[in-house]
Scaffold this motif. Sequence first.
Motif, mmCIF file in Angstrom:
data_model
loop_
_atom_site.group_PDB
_atom_site.id
_atom_site.type_symbol
_atom_site.label_atom_id
_atom_site.label_comp_id
_atom_site.label_asym_id
_atom_site.label_seq_id
_atom_site.Cartn_x
_atom_site.Cartn_y
_atom_site.Cartn_z
ATOM 1 N N UNK A 87 -75.669 43.335 -73.607
ATOM 2 C CA UNK A 87 -74.244 43.648 -73.613
ATOM 3 C C UNK A 87 -73.901 44.973 -74.279
ATOM 4 N N UNK A 88 -74.871 45.630 -74.921
ATOM 5 C CA UNK A 88 -74.603 46.895 -75.619
ATOM 6 C C UNK A 88 -75.488 48.002 -75.039
ATOM 7 N N UNK A 89 -74.866 49.070 -74.598
ATOM 8 C CA UNK A 89 -75.615 50.178 -73.989
ATOM 9 C C UNK A 89 -75.233 51.498 -74.634
ATOM 10 N N UNK A 90 -76.249 52.349 -74.821
ATOM 11 C CA UNK A 90 -76.034 53.721 -75.260
ATOM 12 C C UNK A 90 -76.467 54.622 -74.106
ATOM 13 N N UNK A 91 -75.498 55.192 -73.423
ATOM 14 C CA UNK A 91 -75.765 56.010 -72.241
ATOM 15 C C UNK A 91 -75.855 57.480 -72.652
ATOM 16 N N UNK A 92 -77.013 58.081 -72.405
ATOM 17 C CA UNK A 92 -77.232 59.485 -72.754
ATOM 18 C C UNK A 92 -77.025 60.326 -71.497
ATOM 19 N N UNK A 158 -73.246 43.834 -66.896
ATOM 20 C CA UNK A 158 -72.407 43.050 -67.805
ATOM 21 C C UNK A 158 -72.278 43.641 -69.195
ATOM 22 N N UNK A 159 -72.403 44.962 -69.289
ATOM 23 C CA UNK A 159 -72.270 45.622 -70.582
ATOM 24 C C UNK A 159 -70.832 45.487 -71.088
ATOM 25 N N UNK A 160 -70.689 45.134 -72.346
ATOM 26 C CA UNK A 160 -69.366 44.994 -72.954
ATOM 27 C C UNK A 160 -69.047 46.142 -73.919
ATOM 28 N N UNK A 161 -70.084 46.638 -74.601
ATOM 29 C CA UNK A 161 -69.903 47.761 -75.514
ATOM 30 C C UNK A 161 -70.699 48.954 -74.991
ATOM 31 N N UNK A 162 -69.985 50.018 -74.659
ATOM 32 C CA UNK A 162 -70.633 51.205 -74.105
ATOM 33 C C UNK A 162 -70.390 52.405 -75.018
ATOM 34 N N UNK A 163 -71.486 52.973 -75.501
ATOM 35 C CA UNK A 163 -71.420 54.214 -76.274
ATOM 36 C C UNK A 163 -72.089 55.299 -75.436
ATOM 37 N N UNK A 164 -71.410 56.415 -75.271
ATOM 38 C CA UNK A 164 -71.927 57.520 -74.466
ATOM 39 C C UNK A 164 -72.186 58.714 -75.371
ATOM 40 N N UNK A 165 -73.409 59.233 -75.328
ATOM 41 C CA UNK A 165 -73.737 60.432 -76.098
ATOM 42 C C UNK A 165 -74.195 61.536 -75.148
ATOM 43 N N UNK A 166 -73.345 62.517 -74.883
ATOM 44 C CA UNK A 166 -73.765 63.657 -74.065
ATOM 45 C C UNK A 166 -74.689 64.573 -74.849
ATOM 46 N N UNK A 178 -67.013 64.871 -68.050
ATOM 47 C CA UNK A 178 -67.671 63.611 -68.401
ATOM 48 C C UNK A 178 -66.687 62.659 -69.066
ATOM 49 N N UNK A 179 -65.899 63.181 -69.995
ATOM 50 C CA UNK A 179 -64.903 62.359 -70.688
ATOM 51 C C UNK A 179 -63.903 61.766 -69.691
ATOM 52 N N UNK A 180 -63.454 62.577 -68.741
ATOM 53 C CA UNK A 180 -62.489 62.109 -67.738
ATOM 54 C C UNK A 180 -63.088 61.020 -66.852
ATOM 55 N N UNK A 181 -64.358 61.210 -66.471
ATOM 56 C CA UNK A 181 -64.993 60.230 -65.593
ATOM 57 C C UNK A 181 -65.188 58.895 -66.309
ATOM 58 N N UNK A 182 -65.537 58.952 -67.572
ATOM 59 C CA UNK A 182 -65.702 57.722 -68.350
ATOM 60 C C UNK A 182 -64.370 57.022 -68.547
ATOM 61 N N UNK A 183 -63.302 57.806 -68.687
ATOM 62 C CA UNK A 183 -61.964 57.233 -68.869
ATOM 63 C C UNK A 183 -61.569 56.359 -67.681
ATOM 64 N N UNK A 184 -62.056 56.711 -66.498
ATOM 65 C CA UNK A 184 -61.751 55.911 -65.304
ATOM 66 C C UNK A 184 -62.379 54.516 -65.374
ATOM 67 N N UNK A 185 -63.375 54.334 -66.239
ATOM 68 C CA UNK A 185 -64.074 53.053 -66.369
ATOM 69 C C UNK A 185 -63.695 52.319 -67.658
ATOM 70 N N UNK A 187 -61.420 50.345 -68.556
ATOM 71 C CA UNK A 187 -61.025 48.938 -68.439
ATOM 72 C C UNK A 187 -62.197 48.020 -68.076
ATOM 73 N N UNK A 188 -63.345 48.629 -67.730
ATOM 74 C CA UNK A 188 -64.501 47.827 -67.307
ATOM 75 C C UNK A 188 -65.308 47.310 -68.500
ATOM 76 N N UNK A 189 -65.017 47.817 -69.695
ATOM 77 C CA UNK A 189 -65.773 47.429 -70.892
ATOM 78 C C UNK A 189 -64.815 47.000 -72.003
ATOM 79 N N UNK A 190 -65.319 46.192 -72.918
ATOM 80 C CA UNK A 190 -64.498 45.778 -74.063
ATOM 81 C C UNK A 190 -64.308 46.939 -75.036
#
Length: 347
Positions: A87-92, A158-166, A178-185, A187-190
């Motif tokens: 449920x927790x992902x760190x997307x690089x 089914x990831x609930x917590x998403x941390x993105x590190x560019x 990148x920030x704008x594209x993530x903003x579109x998602x 509502x998909x994560x807690x």
Amino acid sequence: MKKIIVFLMGLTVVAAAFTGCGGSNSSSESKESATSATEATTAADTTAETTTVAETTTEAAEEEDEENYDTGDASLDNPRNQDDIGESELLVLSFGTSFNDSRRLTIGAIEEALEKAFPDYSVRRGFTANIIIDHVKSRDGEIIDDVKEALDRAVKNGVKTLVVQPTHLMNGLEYNDVVDEIADYSDAFDKVAIGKPLLTSDDDFKRVENAIVDWTKEYDDGKTAICFMGHGTEADSNSVYAKIQELLTADGHTNYFVGTVEASPSVEDVLAKVNEGGYEKVVLEPLMVVAGDHANNDMAGDDEDSWKSVFEAEGYEVKCLLRGLGENEEIRKLYVEHAQAAVDSIK
């Protein structure tokens, strides 16, 4: 082809008008117009086909030239696109590179550092450059997610917590995209948090300055100009290169110079400063996360406009260091700290 279609429609209207006059000559002229139109279409199609073949041949030749060197073994790289991750992902997120060894030693090393620092998170990869993704897939069969694919994969898992590190150097246009594209998602994560780029705070600049100076101290002999090549951008964020230069100079590193490939300062600007210093040798190194196409070609390539060739033409002995910032441990620590700040913001 659309222009040709419009042209044919125009001929048809003219032919119909003549036919409406009811004369035999009109019928003949109509047939002649139709024949001319058909010939025009055939000629246009033939030209288009010839152009397409020529373009395809040129592209193939360019690709063959591009692959005239070995970028390393792609199988040693981990694309980090696995599923069933919790449920927790760190997307690089990185721009990316098709240079396999550099990708593994820079982006891969940053990902590994983040994985060690955050054992409760599954570290995954995304690239912003689809042209690189497509090239690596076509050449090596390695599948790397783009930003949308990486986010869709996170949702599917089914990831609930998403941390993105560019891994971007600066808060520029690409980082904002990148920030704008993530903003579109969102509502998909807690919970969603985005880490800052490498060069954000004054402390970041100071630590990057210290890292690159320490990395090159063996070449600092008073006779050598140490030159870093950044990418450059037309955006205001291009000022980060001038800021790094100001710090280096103010701290007494007067033989250190910073330039860019696609903006200012240019290689000509850097060359002018080096000439003023009366140096004998020049060390070139990329001020980029990876040592990819720009580093290998624009900096260290044999073309007359490469940085190496420009300095050699001035009589300097040139050494090229083909390593990206991602290979530097201190730089990786900074990315970890930025990710930590993002994680802390959603606790």
